[in-house]
Design an enzyme around this catalytic site. Structure first.
Site, PDB file in Angstrom:
ATOM      1  N   ASP A  53      81.617 -72.107  -7.989  1.00  0.00           N
ATOM      2  CA  ASP A  53      80.561 -72.998  -7.515  1.00  0.00           C
ATOM      3  C   ASP A  53      80.672 -73.181  -6.005  1.00  0.00           C
ATOM      4  O   ASP A  53      81.166 -72.296  -5.301  1.00  0.00           O
ATOM      5  CB  ASP A  53      80.651 -74.342  -8.252  1.00  0.00           C
ATOM      6  N   HIS A  65      77.520 -79.858  -5.472  1.00  0.00           N
ATOM      7  CA  HIS A  65      77.264 -79.411  -6.843  1.00  0.00           C
ATOM      8  C   HIS A  65      78.555 -79.088  -7.598  1.00  0.00           C
ATOM      9  O   HIS A  65      78.769 -79.539  -8.728  1.00  0.00           O
ATOM     10  CB  HIS A  65      76.347 -78.183  -6.797  1.00  0.00           C
ATOM     11  N   SER A  98      73.139 -77.061 -15.299  1.00  0.00           N
ATOM     12  CA  SER A  98      74.392 -77.051 -14.540  1.00  0.00           C
ATOM     13  C   SER A  98      75.355 -78.104 -15.043  1.00  0.00           C
ATOM     14  O   SER A  98      76.567 -77.951 -14.941  1.00  0.00           O
ATOM     15  CB  SER A  98      74.125 -77.347 -13.058  1.00  0.00           C
TER      16      SER A  98
END
Length: 508
Positions: free
Chosen positions: A179, A222, A431
């Protein structure tokens, strides 16, 4: 850019488009352009990045490297175990020339813009947790709960709260988060962070120097949100992860300025994870610049080959690869899909793709666990992709509170997790669903430490709680059907085999 597959929801859903056997002591054959983040010089303005996939065997690799040099290419790094070579070249005919070389299976550009001309497209921010919410939650936490756990409706949705009374998972199990980076100084992450298994893979080259796996100021948070969902420590404060006793590693694969997840970085992430004992990988993104990579296109076929080889290698080494299904509320099982977002690093050109030829990477690769998202009311999230025979399993990903409000004391229909700098915030997307499933896989590996990746996946599917199709599916209650679920109770397009079950995962 290809968003990591998490969307930030404000008042409604905001839809956004989506190793070497050991770390090298020095970067081999590195041209002047791996990436600024690696502390290396900048590439020639016209240089492009490529992957060249060769047949197994030293002869093919050596022959290809000679041809690469002759065609004006510079080898960045070669992953000889899977026959993938990362190359930079300013020759516009480089890929076409290399494809003619004996022993080369495929070759193609990993992006459509030169290395020095990437666009910047900032991600939409999440909603941060307010001080009032935190105070209220802490006052409602029961014995054994972390302070913010009352706001985490997602844990009881998959019986994780009950699972934690049996086991928190093993510190010998590591989940690799491919990520945007993880802040290992966060109080909820620090106790469970695996530094040895962490690295930056920007440009396709693994680097650990200077805590390269961390997000820096201004970069996407994120990956940090994903990491907390998996393994935020159960330490009396903050939030609780699905598997709060396992380790989490950061494999930074998102470009700092653009948020792009390019093939060379994704390959590096899988290879590094495989060779450093990672048991589960979480992949909450799609590989840029193509929403779908079509094997009928020579360039895109090379990307499918490279990421496919890397993910298969990781699975052979024992890793369970888990990935997000995507946020375009699209039926991935239909024969044709309109793709209006690709390529996302230059100017998108609308195209109709045939699903038999075109794959979302890595979620639709063989062996990868594909996860759809559910909301607080236990039905498919409004944005979640679906598809009978494509989606394997479901997990909480959150939704707009307007569409799926949680029961009190939770107040937000999204997922609450960690953010850099010791903070917390809400996000929603597939996600967020993928790390919930990855956490359950980690609990299974903790319970069955000697089980193969195939065995862990089989248990994950067998133990899931079956969910029948939602019919009619009208998430906004406007009287119109928003999606059609196909399949039966035991397996269907919305939920696959059903909701991932954390409690069964810790039962021996």
């Amino acid at each position: 850019m290809a968003l990591p597959l998490g969307v930030a929801l404000v008042s409604a859903v905001a839809f956004l488009p989506g190793t070497a056997s050991a770390r090298p002591a020095a970067v081999p054959d590195t041209p002047a352009s791996v990436s600024q983040a690696l502390g290396l010089p900048t590439a020639d303005a016209a240089s492009m990045s490529y992957v060249v996939n060769v047949r197994p065997g030293k002869g093919s690799a050596e022959r290809a490297k000679k041809a690469i040099a002759k065609a004006g290419g510079d080898v960045v790094i070669a992953y000889d175990k899977i026959g993938v070579i990362v190359v930079h070249s300013a020759n516009p005919d480089f890929a076409k020339t290399i494809r003619k070389v004996k022993g080369v299976d495929s070759a193609g550009a990993t992006r459509t813009a030169p290395l020095s001309a990437q666009a910047d497209d900032a991600l939409e921010s999440e909603r941060p947790l307010t001080a009032q919410e935190a105070k209220a939650a802490a006052g409602k936490a029961s014995a054994g709960q972390d302070e913010l756990e009352p706001l985490q409706w997602d844990l009881p949705a998959m019986k994780a709260d009950k699972a934690h009374k049996v086991s928190l998972g093993s510190s010998k199990v590591t989940v690799g988060v491919l990520d945007s980076g993880v802040d290992d100084t966060h109080p909820d992450i620090a106790p469970n962070f695996d530094r040895e298994a962490s690295a930056s893979c920007l440009g396709g080259v693994p680097v650990q120097k200077g805590d390269a796996w961390r997000p820096v100021a201004g970069e996407s948070d994120h990956g940090m949100h994903v990491a907390g969902t998996i393994a935020a420590a159960k330490n009396g404060t903050g939030v609780t992860g699905v598997a709060p006793g396992v380790k989490v590693a950061s494999l930074k694969v998102a470009e700092p300025a653009t948020g792009m997840y390019y093939t060379e970085a994704v390959v590096c992430g899988f290879m590094w994870a495989a060779d450093h004992g990672v048991d589960v990988t979480n992949n909450s993104y799609y590989t840029d610049p193509w929403l779908f990579n079509c094997k009928t296109d020579a360039d895109q076929k090379a990307l499918v080959d490279a990421v496919g080889r890397a993910s298969k290698y990781a699975e052979r080494k024992g890793a369970v690869n888990v990935a997000a299904a995507g946020n375009a509320k699209t039926d991935l099982a239909q024969d044709e899909i309109l793709d209006e977002s690709s390529p996302d690093d230059t100017t998108p050109v609308p195209r109709v793709i045939k699903t038999k030829d075109c794959l979302d990477l890595p979620s639709q690769l063989p062996g990868v666990v594909t996860v759809s998202a559910t909301g607080a009311k236990g039905i498919k999230s409004s944005y979640s992709n679906y598809g009978n025979g494509v989606v394997d399993i479901a997990a909480p990903g959150g939704d707009s509170t307007k569409y799926q409000a949680p029961n009190a004391p939770a107040v937000d229909g999204r997922i609450l997790s960690t953010l850099p700098g010791g903070k917390f915030g809400y996000k929603a997307g597939t996600s967020m669903a993928s790390p919930h499933a990855a956490g359950v896989a980690a609990l299974l590996k903790s319970t069955h430490p000697h089980a193969s990746a195939a065995r862990i996946k089989a248990l994950l599917y067998r133990q899931a709680d079956a969910m029948a199709c939602t019919k009619p599916y009208d998430y906004d209650a406007d009287g119109k059907v928003d999606a059609v679920c196909e399949g039966g109770r035991n397996k269907n397009g919305f939920y696959g085999v059903g909701m991932a079950d954390a409690l069964d995962a810790v039962r021996k």
